[in-house]
Motif scaffolding. Structure first.
Motif, PDB file in Angstrom:
ATOM      1  N   THR A 253      10.329 105.985 -17.943  1.00  0.00           N
ATOM      2  CA  THR A 253       9.729 106.488 -19.177  1.00  0.00           C
ATOM      3  C   THR A 253      10.847 106.784 -20.157  1.00  0.00           C
ATOM      4  OG1 THR A 253       8.138 107.604 -17.749  1.00  0.00           O
ATOM      5  CG2 THR A 253       8.094 108.181 -20.090  1.00  0.00           C
ATOM      6  N   LEU A 254      10.834 106.090 -21.271  1.00  0.00           N
ATOM      7  CA  LEU A 254      11.876 106.287 -22.277  1.00  0.00           C
ATOM      8  C   LEU A 254      11.233 106.897 -23.518  1.00  0.00           C
ATOM      9  CD1 LEU A 254      14.636 103.853 -23.353  1.00  0.00           C
ATOM     10  CD2 LEU A 254      12.944 104.485 -25.054  1.00  0.00           C
ATOM     11  N   THR A 255      11.725 108.046 -23.912  1.00  0.00           N
ATOM     12  CA  THR A 255      11.192 108.692 -25.114  1.00  0.00           C
ATOM     13  C   THR A 255      12.328 108.807 -26.103  1.00  0.00           C
ATOM     14  OG1 THR A 255       9.809 109.994 -23.628  1.00  0.00           O
ATOM     15  CG2 THR A 255       9.870 110.674 -25.938  1.00  0.00           C
ATOM     16  N   THR A 256      12.090 108.380 -27.326  1.00  0.00           N
ATOM     17  CA  THR A 256      13.211 108.339 -28.266  1.00  0.00           C
ATOM     18  C   THR A 256      12.749 108.652 -29.678  1.00  0.00           C
ATOM     19  OG1 THR A 256      15.054 106.955 -29.043  1.00  0.00           O
ATOM     20  CG2 THR A 256      12.986 105.825 -28.642  1.00  0.00           C
TER      21      THR A 256
ATOM     22  N   GLN B 286      10.619 110.881 -38.458  1.00  0.00           N
ATOM     23  CA  GLN B 286       9.620 111.824 -37.939  1.00  0.00           C
ATOM     24  C   GLN B 286       9.063 111.347 -36.603  1.00  0.00           C
ATOM     25  OE1 GLN B 286       8.332 114.726 -39.337  1.00  0.00           O
ATOM     26  NE2 GLN B 286      10.035 114.569 -40.794  1.00  0.00           N
ATOM     27  N   GLU B 287       8.673 110.077 -36.564  1.00  0.00           N
ATOM     28  CA  GLU B 287       7.908 109.569 -35.432  1.00  0.00           C
ATOM     29  C   GLU B 287       8.806 109.303 -34.219  1.00  0.00           C
ATOM     30  OE1 GLU B 287       6.715 105.522 -35.514  1.00  0.00           O
ATOM     31  OE2 GLU B 287       4.831 105.886 -34.456  1.00  0.00           O
ATOM     32  N   ALA B 288       8.331 109.812 -33.101  1.00  0.00           N
ATOM     33  CA  ALA B 288       9.028 109.462 -31.857  1.00  0.00           C
ATOM     34  C   ALA B 288       8.143 108.483 -31.102  1.00  0.00           C
ATOM     35  CB  ALA B 288       9.268 110.705 -31.022  1.00  0.00           C
ATOM     36  N   VAL B 289       8.739 107.774 -30.149  1.00  0.00           N
ATOM     37  CA  VAL B 289       7.942 106.793 -29.432  1.00  0.00           C
ATOM     38  C   VAL B 289       8.254 106.868 -27.932  1.00  0.00           C
ATOM     39  CG1 VAL B 289       9.627 104.970 -29.847  1.00  0.00           C
ATOM     40  CG2 VAL B 289       7.263 104.344 -29.421  1.00  0.00           C
ATOM     41  N   ARG B 290       7.228 106.646 -27.148  1.00  0.00           N
ATOM     42  CA  ARG B 290       7.436 106.643 -25.699  1.00  0.00           C
ATOM     43  C   ARG B 290       7.147 105.250 -25.167  1.00  0.00           C
ATOM     44  NH1 ARG B 290       4.931 111.430 -23.130  1.00  0.00           N
ATOM     45  NH2 ARG B 290       6.955 112.286 -23.705  1.00  0.00           N
ATOM     46  N   TRP B 291       8.105 104.773 -24.392  1.00  0.00           N
ATOM     47  CA  TRP B 291       8.006 103.444 -23.775  1.00  0.00           C
ATOM     48  C   TRP B 291       7.889 103.683 -22.284  1.00  0.00           C
ATOM     49  CZ3 TRP B 291      10.788 101.038 -19.960  1.00  0.00           C
ATOM     50  CH2 TRP B 291      10.834  99.629 -19.913  1.00  0.00           C
ATOM     51  N   GLU B 292       6.980 103.028 -21.640  1.00  0.00           N
ATOM     52  CA  GLU B 292       6.867 103.256 -20.199  1.00  0.00           C
ATOM     53  C   GLU B 292       6.547 101.944 -19.496  1.00  0.00           C
ATOM     54  OE1 GLU B 292       5.562 107.162 -18.373  1.00  0.00           O
ATOM     55  OE2 GLU B 292       3.726 105.961 -18.281  1.00  0.00           O
TER      56      GLU B 292
ATOM     57  N   GLU C  50      15.626 110.001 -24.296  1.00  0.00           N
ATOM     58  CA  GLU C  50      15.529 110.583 -22.953  1.00  0.00           C
ATOM     59  C   GLU C  50      14.931 109.526 -22.035  1.00  0.00           C
ATOM     60  OE1 GLU C  50      13.237 114.538 -21.884  1.00  0.00           O
ATOM     61  OE2 GLU C  50      11.994 112.770 -21.485  1.00  0.00           O
ATOM     62  N   ILE C  51      15.601 109.278 -20.934  1.00  0.00           N
ATOM     63  CA  ILE C  51      15.103 108.247 -20.015  1.00  0.00           C
ATOM     64  C   ILE C  51      14.829 108.891 -18.653  1.00  0.00           C
ATOM     65  CG2 ILE C  51      15.676 106.069 -18.870  1.00  0.00           C
ATOM     66  CD1 ILE C  51      17.630 105.683 -21.343  1.00  0.00           C
ATOM     67  N   VAL C  52      13.570 108.840 -18.248  1.00  0.00           N
ATOM     68  CA  VAL C  52      13.197 109.427 -16.958  1.00  0.00           C
ATOM     69  C   VAL C  52      12.972 108.300 -15.946  1.00  0.00           C
ATOM     70  CG1 VAL C  52      11.569 110.930 -15.741  1.00  0.00           C
ATOM     71  CG2 VAL C  52      12.058 111.327 -18.170  1.00  0.00           C
TER      72      VAL C  52
ATOM     73  N   LYS D 193       8.642 114.571 -30.608  1.00  0.00           N
ATOM     74  CA  LYS D 193       9.913 114.868 -29.933  1.00  0.00           C
ATOM     75  C   LYS D 193      10.735 115.706 -30.905  1.00  0.00           C
ATOM     76  CE  LYS D 193      13.638 112.612 -27.258  1.00  0.00           C
ATOM     77  NZ  LYS D 193      14.827 113.247 -27.814  1.00  0.00           N
ATOM     78  N   ALA D 194      11.103 116.889 -30.483  1.00  0.00           N
ATOM     79  CA  ALA D 194      11.776 117.819 -31.399  1.00  0.00           C
ATOM     80  C   ALA D 194      13.192 117.341 -31.724  1.00  0.00           C
ATOM     81  CB  ALA D 194      11.811 119.212 -30.791  1.00  0.00           C
TER      82      ALA D 194
END
Ligand code: ADP
Length: 641
Positions: A141-144, A150-156, A176-178, A170-171
């Motif tokens: 799961t990559l959140t960036t 403004q916009e964050a995106v999550r890739w999974e 962040e890569i999980v 995302k503040a």
């Protein structure tokens, strides 16, 4: 539109699927490299932010701390790598994670064999990067969030056929890569193990790599708690830019690991040069020669070269400003002390200081190669990977031409093997008494060069000839007309002035043959007409009946073929094609027979056959092959009667 509504499922590009599959299977024995790759990306992302923020400080969003965190969670069975770098937009995630944009990818994958050891080497050439996460994880799961957006995106993705993308909150900026670890990969849920991997692979990263450390409760002599158990951040790596450290304090392993980071490579480099140049224009360089050519060495747009830093701040990796094209395989870092930090890339392009640095860096690399050449075994490896690129240097870099010429290696009749290991200096040492030129032959394959009829007289006299069959050789040789005062001369051009090496008897024989054959030569010229500029007696051949030669200053026949293949019309180039000289060997039985031939038609057939044969043995193609076969057959039939 609500944020959730933007979740979408997208398919991986076919090549990505292929790469993932291969990577998981072929790199399993090196699985811990995933951490190096993710940290390396985080460090690059921080470099990019620092550069962008030079002209737009608001990108820091009030926090200019740059670093990388590595955490793990035993219950969730995850390892998380977080950076405070530049982050990615939705488009960038889609373009970079889930797509391979490098051209030539498809052809590259076609080279895969299914043999694990070989494929892992190939994968290394390609660069493993982010996807290596899937060696140990069955879900990533990559959140960036891109700095300033403004916009964050999550890739999974589970690393199979597809991935999802969704907009999230995302503040903090960055990525962040999980990694959700696969069954059996619990060894990475261990602080000690992770720390030792970071130390081993990523110690040189100049950003702090932070991990949490559990500090047990402290007690006094009576067992009374004086400080509670707590968790503190700890910087795991040395966090100093490797190139700024003194050579004596850097181990080979550290140099190698740093190379893998800057070079996006998987294997150790062949060699490196690390040096600080003092003076008004001070800079430090740490440059490497890779052991293997990257798969896109011949791709004009390939990136990842030498990175420019100014006082440890990354500025650009636009290699062409720092290394000429013929040294495009060089990887590493140049850190300039005396350039202003706020230079734009455009200004850099015209900067005198940059040109001085570039010239200095080129000298260092050429010096490094010269030293490397002393070790024949290492140099051979280097040459087989990058020799053809170095040859471009003779054409491209006039200033350093002499130095580059010393680095060249060729095949030659000395060994008659395809291995290119003869230096021009070696050749000169072996030159015969009275020989004052360096002879070479060019052809479109090694065997055509080696078996060229033009070599016959040289072989007979024991004179070495360089065998050139790489495409670039024609250009190389037209730019390298002499070496250390010795002229380079094609054995297939002009007159061969081997007279000094001829015996009196040889000379007399040739004179007599010319007289003897005078009318035959005229008759052949009449038959061949415009196809040749001249017909004459050869002093090149011993076994073959005839050969083709071009004028001293004409394009070689091989070059003409290359140009034709490339779609260049000779007429358009104002050259009108090269009309070769046809040379015949008076000692050959076929040539003897033509001399006595009374039948004009048969004479013409034999002359044409000899001419066509000469083209074929040059590696050329006949304009009308069926006419050749027809004439040959009617001659053969004549024999059967
Ligand atoms: P490479 O690093 O060799 O280019 P990767 O597959 O590892 O290949 O990464 C592809 C691209 O994705 C990078 O070039 C970069 O643009 C982007 N990327 C990867 N990780 C990050 C990150 N942590 N932060 C920002 N961009 C990233």
């Amino acid at each position: 539109m609500t944020v959730e509504a933007k979740k979408e499922t997208l398919g991986f590009q076919t090549e990505v699927k292929h790469l993932l599959h291969l990577m998981i299977h072929s790199l399993y024995s090196n699985k811990e490299i995933f951490l190096r790759e993710l940290i390396s990306n985080g460090s690059d992302a921080a470099d990019k932010l620092r550069f962008e923020a030079l002209s737009n400080e608001s990108l820091y969003e009030g926090n200019s701390d740059l670093g990388i965190r590595v955490d793990f969670d035993k219950d969730e069975r995850t390892v998380t790598v977080t950076d405070t770098g530049i982050g990615m937009t939705r488009e960038e995630v889609q373009d970079h994670i889930g797509t391979i944009a490098k051209s030539g990818t498809k052809q590259f994958f076609e080279k895969m064999t299914g043999d694990e050891a070989k494929d892992s080497e190939l994968i290394g050439q390609f660069g493993v990067g982010f996807y290596s996460a899937f060696i140990v994880a069955d879900k990533v799961t990559l959140t960036t969030r891109k700095a300033g957006e403004q916009e964050a995106v999550r890739w999974e993705s589970a690393g199979e056929g597809d991935y999802t993308l969704e907009s999230v909150e995302k503040a903090t900026r960055g990525t962040e890569i999980v990694l959700h670890l696969k069954e059996g990969e619990d060894e990475f849920l261990d602080g000690f193990r992770l720390r030792s991997i970071i130390k081993k692979f990523s110690d040189h990263i100049s950003l702090p790599i932070v991990m949490s450390k559990e500090i047990p409760a402290e007690t006094d002599e009576d067992g009374k708690e004086t400080a509670p158990a707590r968790v503190e951040d700890e910087v795991v790596n040395s966090a100093s830019a490797l190139w700024t450290r003194s050579k004596d304090d850097i181990s080979d392993e550290e140099y190698n690991e740093f190379y893998k980071h800057v070079g996006h490579d998987f294997q150790d480099p062949l060699t490196h040069v690390h040096s600080k140049v003092e003076g008004t224009n001070e800079y430090t360089l740490l440059l490497y020669v890779p052991a293997r050519a990257p798969f896109d060495l011949w791709d004009r747009d390939a990136k990842h070269g030498v990175k420019l830093y100014i006082r440890k701040v990354f500025i650009t990796d636009d290699a062409e400003q720092l290394m000429p094209r013929y040294l495009r395989f060089v990887r590493g870092v140049i850190d300039a002390d005396s350039l202003p930090l706020n230079v734009s890339r455009e200004i850099l392009q015209q900067s005198k200081q940059i040109s001085t640095i570039k010239a200095g860096a080129v000298k260092k690399v050429l010096g490094l190669l010269k030293t490397m050449a002393k070790d024949a075994e290492v140099y051979e490896k280097f040459w087989s990977e990058f020799g053809n690129v170095i040859k471009e240097g003779v054409i491209e870099d006039h200033k350093n031409k002499d130095v580059i010429a010393k680095l060249l290696r060729f095949s030659s009749t000395h060994t008659d093997t395809e291995k290119q290991d003869v230096a021009l200096a070696d050749y000169i040492e072996r030159m015969q008494e009275g020989q004052d030129k360096i002879y070479y032959v060019t052809a479109d394959s090694f065997s055509a060069a080696k078996n060229s009829p033009h070599l016959e007289i040289f072989r007979k006299k024991g004179i070495e000839v360089l065998l050139m069959a790489d495409r670039v050789d024609e250009w190389l040789i037209s730019n390298l007309t002499e070496f250390e005062g010795k002229q380079l001369k094609s054995v297939a051009k002009g007159e061969l002035d081997l007279d000094k090496l001829d015996t009196e008897e040889d000379k007399k024989e040739k004179e007599e043959a010319t007289k003897d054959f005078e009318s035959v030569l005229t008759q052949i010229k009449e038959v061949l007409g415009d196809k040749v500029s001249e017909v004459r007696i050869t002093n090149r051949l011993t076994d073959s009946p005839a050969c083709l030669v071009t004028g001293e200053n004409d394009m070689s026949l091989n070059m003409e073929r290359i140009m034709k293949e490339a779609g260049q019309s000779m007429n358009m180039m104002g050259m009108g094609g090269v009309k070769p000289i046809f040379e015949i060997n008076p000692d050959h039985a076929l040539v003897h027979s033509i001399k006595d031939e009374q039948d004009d038609e048969r004479f013409a057939d034999i002359a044409n056959i000899l001419f066509d044969q000469a083209i074929l043995s040059e590696g050329g193609q006949l304009d009308d092959p069926s006419a050749f076969v027809h004439k040959l057959n009617s001659l053969l039939q004549g024999l059967l009667k």
